[in-house]
Design an enzyme around this catalytic site. Structure first.
Site, PDB file in Angstrom:
ATOM      1  N   ARG A 175      14.579   0.562 -34.122  1.00 17.81           N
ATOM      2  CA  ARG A 175      14.001   1.331 -33.021  1.00 17.81           C
ATOM      3  C   ARG A 175      13.798   0.470 -31.788  1.00 17.81           C
ATOM      4  O   ARG A 175      13.510  -0.711 -31.906  1.00 17.81           O
ATOM      5  CB  ARG A 175      12.602   1.856 -33.315  1.00 17.81           C
ATOM      6  CG  ARG A 175      12.298   2.344 -34.628  1.00 17.81           C
ATOM      7  CD  ARG A 175      10.915   3.008 -34.593  1.00 17.81           C
ATOM      8  NE  ARG A 175      10.764   3.706 -35.842  1.00 17.81           N
ATOM      9  CZ  ARG A 175      10.070   3.221 -36.859  1.00 17.81           C
ATOM     10  NH1 ARG A 175       9.389   2.113 -36.741  1.00 17.81           N
ATOM     11  NH2 ARG A 175      10.033   3.897 -37.988  1.00 17.81           N
ATOM     12  N   ARG A 248      19.948  -4.989 -60.912  1.00 21.02           N
ATOM     13  CA  ARG A 248      19.067  -6.100 -60.571  1.00 21.02           C
ATOM     14  C   ARG A 248      17.727  -5.858 -61.250  1.00 21.02           C
ATOM     15  O   ARG A 248      17.267  -4.709 -61.365  1.00 21.02           O
ATOM     16  CB  ARG A 248      18.842  -6.186 -59.057  1.00 21.02           C
ATOM     17  CG  ARG A 248      20.061  -6.604 -58.285  1.00 21.02           C
ATOM     18  CD  ARG A 248      20.540  -7.993 -58.599  1.00 21.02           C
ATOM     19  NE  ARG A 248      19.741  -9.020 -57.955  1.00 21.02           N
ATOM     20  CZ  ARG A 248      19.930 -10.318 -58.155  1.00 21.02           C
ATOM     21  NH1 ARG A 248      20.863 -10.743 -59.013  1.00 21.02           N
ATOM     22  NH2 ARG A 248      19.187 -11.214 -57.526  1.00 21.02           N
ATOM     23  N   ARG A 279       9.161 -11.294 -51.867  1.00 21.19           N
ATOM     24  CA  ARG A 279       7.999 -10.826 -51.110  1.00 21.19           C
ATOM     25  C   ARG A 279       6.709 -11.043 -51.879  1.00 21.19           C
ATOM     26  O   ARG A 279       6.728 -11.244 -53.095  1.00 21.19           O
ATOM     27  CB  ARG A 279       8.138  -9.353 -50.696  1.00 21.19           C
ATOM     28  CG  ARG A 279       8.621  -8.435 -51.779  1.00 21.19           C
ATOM     29  CD  ARG A 279       9.017  -7.059 -51.218  1.00 21.19           C
ATOM     30  NE  ARG A 279       9.766  -6.317 -52.214  1.00 21.19           N
ATOM     31  CZ  ARG A 279      10.451  -5.216 -51.976  1.00 21.19           C
ATOM     32  NH1 ARG A 279      10.475  -4.687 -50.783  1.00 21.19           N
ATOM     33  NH2 ARG A 279      11.103  -4.619 -52.947  1.00 21.19           N
TER      34      ARG A 279
HETATM   35  N1  UDP Z   1      16.138  -6.000 -45.807  1.00 23.16           N
HETATM   36  C1  UDP Z   1      16.303  -7.196 -45.139  1.00 23.16           C
HETATM   37  N2  UDP Z   1      15.202  -7.867 -44.679  1.00 23.16           N
HETATM   38  C2  UDP Z   1      13.952  -7.383 -44.863  1.00 23.16           C
HETATM   39  C3  UDP Z   1      13.766  -6.147 -45.530  1.00 23.16           C
HETATM   40  C4  UDP Z   1      14.895  -5.497 -46.002  1.00 23.16           C
HETATM   41  O1  UDP Z   1      17.431  -7.659 -44.973  1.00 23.16           O
HETATM   42  O2  UDP Z   1      12.983  -8.049 -44.444  1.00 23.16           O
HETATM   43  C5  UDP Z   1      17.349  -5.323 -46.306  1.00 23.16           C
HETATM   44  C6  UDP Z   1      17.721  -5.820 -47.697  1.00 23.16           C
HETATM   45  O3  UDP Z   1      19.142  -5.821 -47.779  1.00 23.16           O
HETATM   46  C7  UDP Z   1      17.159  -4.748 -48.597  1.00 23.16           C
HETATM   47  C8  UDP Z   1      17.375  -3.493 -47.746  1.00 23.16           C
HETATM   48  O4  UDP Z   1      17.144  -3.940 -46.414  1.00 23.16           O
HETATM   49  O5  UDP Z   1      17.845  -4.676 -49.813  1.00 23.16           O
HETATM   50  C9  UDP Z   1      16.499  -2.324 -48.094  1.00 23.16           C
HETATM   51  O6  UDP Z   1      15.142  -2.722 -48.007  1.00 23.16           O
HETATM   52  P1  UDP Z   1      13.970  -1.856 -48.642  1.00 23.16           P
HETATM   53  O7  UDP Z   1      12.697  -2.396 -48.103  1.00 23.16           O
HETATM   54  O8  UDP Z   1      14.274  -0.424 -48.449  1.00 23.16           O
HETATM   55  O9  UDP Z   1      14.106  -2.253 -50.177  1.00 23.16           O
HETATM   56  P2  UDP Z   1      13.184  -1.849 -51.445  1.00 23.16           P
HETATM   57  O10 UDP Z   1      11.772  -1.792 -50.951  1.00 23.16           O
HETATM   58  O11 UDP Z   1      13.714  -0.552 -51.967  1.00 23.16           O
HETATM   59  O12 UDP Z   1      13.399  -2.966 -52.401  1.00 23.16           O
END
Ligand code: UDP
Length: 366
Positions: A175, A248, A279
């Site tokens: 955005r 995974r 994270r």
């Molecule tokens: N992603 C990234 N950096 C970030 C957060 C997400 O590159 O800080 C990318 C990464 O490839 C990830 C995808 O965005 O697999 C989707 O993120 P999402 O947060 O939707 O993943 P989830 O919470 O489902 O694991």
């Protein structure tokens, strides 16, 4: 036959289906290999805080019917997910928005941000992105790709970004406003009191067997139900006939800390490969819990192997080809319904799983 439905897996799909079937007077047996109901949405109270045992689950949807449906089981709080990224100590707002661009490049207007992205994009001649790397470079340019996407994605998926599908990165909004809401959806929140309570209500009236592996159970209970609703891995169901699908897995290191506020935010992504986890979740921020201590979980991503929990399907070409064969095979099995992330091999959010379960139930129970 003792039951109308044998439901394999007490996660969201299985529980919504069970609830709908029970409402219509059907007899359901729900089995799960884990020692608790809820699948990956399971939450457990530790130190007065609802801990998301299998990773952050933030409910978000634009599907009004699904939102109304879940609100019948529980009240939701007004949590809005505003995670941050930590790249070697530099802090950036997510998803990629004016706050991120401001911190990255010192720009203050959308026009300046777009100019930088356009000039970075021009360095790579990408017309139609064919993989995640190209898609990311095309959308946000090389600085954001390098600091916030590449290493994080490769840690999470264990594969180079140019071998991953485009749709994974398209999950994130981009955005040109100062808006840190991670999702674009109309409705968002966390169930007050945790997700497990919702699942308990959905399963009221069903018989539930925990610590029960379907493949052992079925050997001695062939005729237990007319129809099976299967939410486990589809390749395992067919004994890996067309080959094993890849998944995974995620593992968590959960700690109770004697501090009130550890990171000031529910989710912090560590986007550099120097940090082994992807994270850290600080659970109390999901519900603004007023407690002296805090609970954090470090999340590690790894390739799935037998004995671990499969989490994410890896929807690359190879796996998709194999899944399609299972899907064709499954269509012929009239007494089995397949649903959920693992049985349909799809990277679903919770609302999509509920939508799928409601639609499946409507078709099946008409
Ligand atoms: N992603 C990234 N950096 C970030 C957060 C997400 O590159 O800080 C990318 C990464 O490839 C990830 C995808 O965005 O697999 C989707 O993120 P999402 O947060 O939707 O993943 P989830 O919470 O489902 O694991």
């Amino acid at each position: 036959m003792k039951y109308d439905y044998l439901i394999v897996g007490a996660g969201l799909f299985g529980s919504v289906f069970a609830c709908e079937a029970l409402k219509r007077g059907k007899k359901c047996l729900v089995i799960d290999r884990r020692p608790h109901i809820g699948g990956n949405v399971y939450t457990e109270q530790i130190e007065g805080i609802q801990v998301h045992k299998y990773g952050a689950h933030i409910f978000h949807t634009s599907d009004k019917e699904v939102w109304d449906y879940v609100n019948r089981f529980c009240e939701f709080n007004n949590f809005i997910n505003t995670p941050i990224a930590n790249y070697k100590g530099e802090i950036y707002n997510l998803p990629f928005n004016m706050n991120t661009f401001c911190r990255m490049w010192g720009v203050s207007t959308p026009k300046q941000a777009k100019e930088i992205i356009d000039s970075q994009r021009a360095e790579f001649d990408i017309k139609e992105p064919k993989n995640l790397e190209e898609q990311a470079l095309y959308l946000v340019g090389k600085d954001i790709y390098q600091k916030l996407i590449k290493e994080y994605t490769e840690k999470q998926w264990g594969r180079p970004c140019n071998e991953l599908p485009v749709f994974i990165i398209k999950r994130l909004p981009l955005r040109f406003t100062y808006d840190n809401n991670y999702f674009n959806d109309r409705y968002q929140g966390i169930p007050i009191g945790g997700y497990t309570k919702i699942i308990q209500k959905m399963l009221e009236g069903a018989d539930v067997l925990l610590n029960t592996d379907y493949f052992n159970f079925i050997k001695n209970n062939r005729d237990i139900a007319k129809v099976t609703v299967y939410t486990g891995e589809i390749d395992r169901f067919y004994n890996y006939e067309y080959g094993a699908l890849e998944y995974r897995t995620v593992t968590f290191e959960t700690e109770v800390l004697d501090t009130e506020n550890y990171q000031g935010c529910a989710v912090v992504n560590y986007t550099s490969k120097d940090v082994p986890y992807t994270r850290i979740i600080e659970h109390k921020h999901f519900e603004n819990a007023d407690t002296k201590k805090t609970v954090i979980s470090k999340e590690y991503s790894a390739e799935w192997k037998e004995g671990l929990e499969p989490y994410y399907p890896i929807n690359n070409e190879r796996n998709q080809r194999i899944y399609d064969m299972y899907f064709e095979r499954a269509k012929k099995d009239k007494s089995v319904i397949f649903g959920g992330r693992l049985a349909t091999y799809k990277y679903y959010d919770m609302d999509k799983v509920i939508r799928l379960a409601l639609d499946t139930a409507k078709r099946e129970l008409k």
